[in-house]
Write a protein that holds these residues in place. Structure first.
Motif, short mmCIF file in Angstrom:
data_model
loop_
_atom_site.label_atom_id
_atom_site.label_comp_id
_atom_site.label_asym_id
_atom_site.label_seq_id
_atom_site.Cartn_x
_atom_site.Cartn_y
_atom_site.Cartn_z
N GLU A 38 0.82 -1.21 0.00
CA GLU A 38 0.00 0.00 0.00
C GLU A 38 0.86 1.26 0.00
O GLU A 38 0.53 2.24 -0.68
CB GLU A 38 -0.92 0.00 1.22
CG GLU A 38 -1.84 1.21 1.28
CD GLU A 38 -2.75 1.20 2.48
OE1 GLU A 38 -3.85 1.77 2.38
OE2 GLU A 38 -2.37 0.63 3.51
N SER A 39 1.95 1.24 0.74
CA SER A 39 2.82 2.42 0.81
C SER A 39 3.45 2.72 -0.54
O SER A 39 3.52 3.88 -0.96
CB SER A 39 3.90 2.21 1.87
OG SER A 39 3.33 2.01 3.14
N ILE A 40 3.90 1.68 -1.23
CA ILE A 40 4.46 1.88 -2.57
C ILE A 40 3.39 2.40 -3.52
O ILE A 40 3.64 3.31 -4.32
CB ILE A 40 5.06 0.56 -3.09
CG1 ILE A 40 6.30 0.18 -2.27
CG2 ILE A 40 5.42 0.67 -4.57
CD1 ILE A 40 6.83 -1.21 -2.55
N SER A 41 2.19 1.84 -3.41
CA SER A 41 1.09 2.28 -4.27
C SER A 41 0.74 3.74 -4.02
O SER A 41 0.57 4.53 -4.96
CB SER A 41 -0.13 1.40 -4.02
OG SER A 41 -1.25 1.87 -4.74
N MET A 42 0.65 4.12 -2.74
CA MET A 42 0.31 5.50 -2.40
C MET A 42 1.41 6.46 -2.85
O MET A 42 1.12 7.57 -3.31
CB MET A 42 0.05 5.63 -0.90
CG MET A 42 -1.21 4.92 -0.44
SD MET A 42 -1.53 5.14 1.32
CE MET A 42 -1.91 6.89 1.37
N ALA A 43 2.66 6.04 -2.72
CA ALA A 43 3.77 6.89 -3.16
C ALA A 43 3.72 7.08 -4.67
O ALA A 43 3.94 8.19 -5.17
CB ALA A 43 5.10 6.26 -2.75
#
Length: 214
Positions: A38-43
């Motif tokens: 999720e963090s990679i996606s949000m970034a």
């Protein structure tokens, strides 16, 4: 937003998984996978959206430059209209118009800010925006996962909920202090969002656990 979304989304997921499988290892694996995915996606979303906004700003900037160059009389009138609406009249208004239109950069900046409501500092650093959102999401997502490193599933669920809700209340209160509004109301709103997410995740996980058990 990355921090808040990280907590809320991961909290709902880990409680759902925990109520379904009753295995702390699976909870940790699912929580950590969600945290980094999720963090990679949000970034990535932060980068692409900021980059798109920057491209739009630059296209509008070029359009305004062209209009100032090719139809300056209309652009002068637009400056006059802008400051007329602000309440300036007569000699004072004309003095402002002359001052702004005598400097091409000031003229262009004024058109972008006052007419189009576009500000370059909002779009200058898509990489930085991406990094901040990604790191914030990782930190937020790890909060509901941490208890499962040290506790059994049942205790981990309780501590994950308590820790996450308290953190959301603090973040909401801090946001109100930095912006506007009641710190109590803002903190409570964020805490309620976390509780609702946890409840939804828990109910779905419990339902799946029953189905799985059968």
């Amino acid at each position: 937003m990355g921090f808040q979304d990280g907590i809320v989304n991961t909290l709902g997921l880990v409680l759902g998984v925990a109520s379904a499988v009753q295995d702390s290892r699976l909870v940790l694996i699912s929580g950590l996978v969600t945290t980094f995915a999720e963090s990679i996606s949000m970034a990535a979303v932060a980068y692409t959206s900021t980059k798109a906004a920057k491209d739009f700003y630059e296209s509008e900037l070029e359009r305004e430059k062209k209009e100032i160059r090719e139809i300056p009389h209309m652009e002068v009138q637009e400056i006059r209209d802008i400051y007329y609406k602000k309440g300036f009249r007569g000699k004072q208004l004309e003095s402002i118009v002359r001052k702004i239109t005598s400097n091409k950069k000031l003229w262009l900046d004024t058109m972008m800010a006052e007419e189009l409501k576009l500000y370059p500092e909002d779009y200058e650093k898509p990489v930085k925006s991406s990094f901040v959102v990604g790191v914030s999401a990782v930190i937020g997502s790890l909060i509901p996962v941490l208890p499962f490193f040290f506790l059994d599933v049942k205790s981990g669920m309780a501590y994950a909920l308590i820790l996450s809700v308290i953190t959301l209340f603090i973040v909401g209160s801090a946001k109100a202090k930095v912006t506007i509004g009641s710190w109590k109301k803002s903190g409570l709103e964020m805490a309620v969002v976390g509780t609702v997410a946890a409840l939804a995740g828990y109910l779905i996980g419990s339902l799946l656990g029953v189905v799985y058990g059968e």
